[in-house]
Scaffold this motif. Structure first.
Motif, PDB file in Angstrom:
ATOM      1  N   LYS A   9      50.030  82.507  16.268  1.00  0.00           N
ATOM      2  CA  LYS A   9      50.318  80.902  16.860  1.00  0.00           C
ATOM      3  C   LYS A   9      49.276  80.056  16.680  1.00  0.00           C
ATOM      4  O   LYS A   9      49.815  79.033  16.418  1.00  0.00           O
ATOM      5  CB  LYS A   9      48.631  81.188  17.743  1.00  0.00           C
ATOM      6  N   VAL A  40      51.552  77.968  14.679  1.00  0.00           N
ATOM      7  CA  VAL A  40      52.941  77.090  15.390  1.00  0.00           C
ATOM      8  C   VAL A  40      51.652  75.909  16.231  1.00  0.00           C
ATOM      9  O   VAL A  40      52.217  74.527  16.154  1.00  0.00           O
ATOM     10  CB  VAL A  40      53.056  77.601  16.908  1.00  0.00           C
ATOM     11  N   SER A  99      58.109  76.490  14.468  1.00  0.00           N
ATOM     12  CA  SER A  99      58.102  76.803  15.382  1.00  0.00           C
ATOM     13  C   SER A  99      58.035  78.093  15.377  1.00  0.00           C
ATOM     14  O   SER A  99      57.538  78.976  14.911  1.00  0.00           O
ATOM     15  CB  SER A  99      59.985  76.376  15.784  1.00  0.00           C
ATOM     16  N   LEU A 100      57.905  78.420  17.003  1.00  0.00           N
ATOM     17  CA  LEU A 100      57.336  79.653  17.192  1.00  0.00           C
ATOM     18  C   LEU A 100      58.430  81.577  16.882  1.00  0.00           C
ATOM     19  O   LEU A 100      58.049  82.310  16.526  1.00  0.00           O
ATOM     20  CB  LEU A 100      56.935  80.310  18.703  1.00  0.00           C
ATOM     21  N   ALA A 115      52.682  81.755  21.930  1.00  0.00           N
ATOM     22  CA  ALA A 115      52.551  82.270  21.826  1.00  0.00           C
ATOM     23  C   ALA A 115      50.611  83.347  22.113  1.00  0.00           C
ATOM     24  O   ALA A 115      50.380  83.771  20.977  1.00  0.00           O
ATOM     25  CB  ALA A 115      52.084  82.082  20.161  1.00  0.00           C
TER      26      ALA A 115
END
Length: 388
Positions: free
Chosen positions: A318, A321, A327-328, A367
């Motif tokens: 998390k 991001v 990016s996730l 996330a």
């Protein structure tokens, strides 16, 4: 028995599928498909992401249990607890300690690994004891020494072949031969807690070392005339840089520098979590040292040094991001595929691929962990914390 799981996105090794179904049969991934027969029973997670289960290759403890307790019940506590953080595979991680303590830890894991439920033990990480005092961190300098092949082979024997990774300081005596023997015995060599020069680190990598332990932490920093261990971690070819993405160990800008240097495929998220993970703030211990946990940080009472972390792996994802670094999907791979590849277990975990055990997680676009599956069975669901 066949299960069909759907989410908006499915994160694979080299692509992200949209509006596909994940088909699971007898606890293993069968296929991904954009079409299923009408009237099929589908578990639909809406706009979420499906990812391989997270793989923590550097974790000491959780829920007031520690690998160095050398106790099967403690190992089971950790394995159960970290499922709540999206982890489905892990390497129980030891500390620099006496030979006798390390013997006991290896033996307990070796004798019980196949009986442990929850997150799967995929090997053991020996973090030390072959380190350098100057960068001891929260490790006990009294037990540090030059590497011993004899000790390593004994630990591997006691562990029933489960030792998968060992960290050493490359400036120690006997490193070249030690790395050779480790590799011959299926053990990956990591470099850390070290005052090595760039050249010394480069020689160790040339000999076969391939991982830098919690990059920036516990190692000689970068200087334009002596790039040091950090410079080696950023610049050498074909190595993995571990990073603790809790916001305390490494500034987000420095983490971004790691990712820019190593790429998204050679940066591996780890937690370095200790027994205070998942517990309230207050006093704790790391090995023989007293620790105070406060405001998300674990520090030695004696000198204030950071003492591992209380980071949850999904929170590391998390943070990567939220800090705008990746990016996730890339953050998820950094916490699953990349750690698995770094120690050669990507043939059994770390990605969604036909024939692999159906160990996976579902996360929201922000996330947040929704659910963790192991062997196709739901083991954790947010707000329903009793494993099924």
């Amino acid at each position: 028995m066949e299960q069909i799981i759907k989410a908006k996105y499915i994160v694979l090794e080299n692509e992200v599928l949209e509006d596909h179904y994940l088909v699971i049969e007898d606890g293993k991934f069968k296929q991904t498909t954009d079409h299923i027969p009408e009237n099929s029973q589908v578990i639909d997670y809406g706009d979420a992401y499906i990812s391989a289960g997270l793989v923590d290759t550097h974790i000491h403890g959780y829920k007031n249990a520690d690998v160095m307790d050398a106790d099967a019940e403690a190992i089971q506590t950790i394995a159960n607890g970290i499922v709540e953080n999206g982890v489905t595979s892990w390497l129980p991680t030891t500390l620099t300690a006496s030979v006798e303590q390390l013997d006991a830890a290896c033996q307990v894991i070796g004798e019980n690994a196949d009986k442990i439920t929850g997150a799967k033990i995929q090997g053991i990480f020996l973090e030390g004891p072959y380190f350098t005092e100057k960068y001891k961190g929260a490790q006990n300098k009294d037990y540090m020494s030059d590497p011993s092949i004899e000790q390593l082979l004994k630990w591997q024997e006691l562990a029933n072949g489960l030792v998968k990774k060992i960290a050493i300081a490359p400036e120690r005596q006997g490193v070249k031969e030690f790395i050779k023997v480790a590799k011959e015995n299926g053990i990956y060599v990591a470099l850390g807690h070290s005052d090595a020069t760039y050249h010394q680190a480069a020689l160790a990598v040339q000999d076969g070392a391939n991982i830098f332990v919690h990059t920036f932490n516990g190692m000689r920093g970068i200087h334009h005339r002596e790039p040091g261990m950090v410079g080696a971690a950023l610049n050498l070819k074909d190595v993995y840089a571990e990073v603790i993405a809790d916001g305390f160990h490494v500034h987000p800008a420095a983490i971004e520098l790691i990712v820019k240097s190593r790429g998204t495929d050679e940066t591996a998220l780890v937690t370095d979590c200790m027994r205070a993970g998942g517990m309230p703030d207050g006093r704790s211990t790391l090995g023989e040292f007293e620790v105070m946990v406060q405001d998300g940080m674990a520090r030695l009472v004696s000198d204030g040094n950071l003492a591992g972390s209380i980071l949850k792996m999904i929170d590391g994802v998390k943070n990567m991001v939220n800090w705008g670094i990746v990016s996730l999907p890339d953050a998820l791979r950094m916490a699953s595929l990349n750690p698995a590849k770094s120690v050669g277990i990507d043939d059994i975990c770390g990605k969604i691929e036909a024939g692999y055990a159906a160990d996976f997680i579902v996360v929201t676009p922000n996330a947040e962990l929704v659910v963790t599956y192991i062997d196709g069975e739901m083991k954790y669901q947010k707000d329903e914390k009793q494993a099924k």
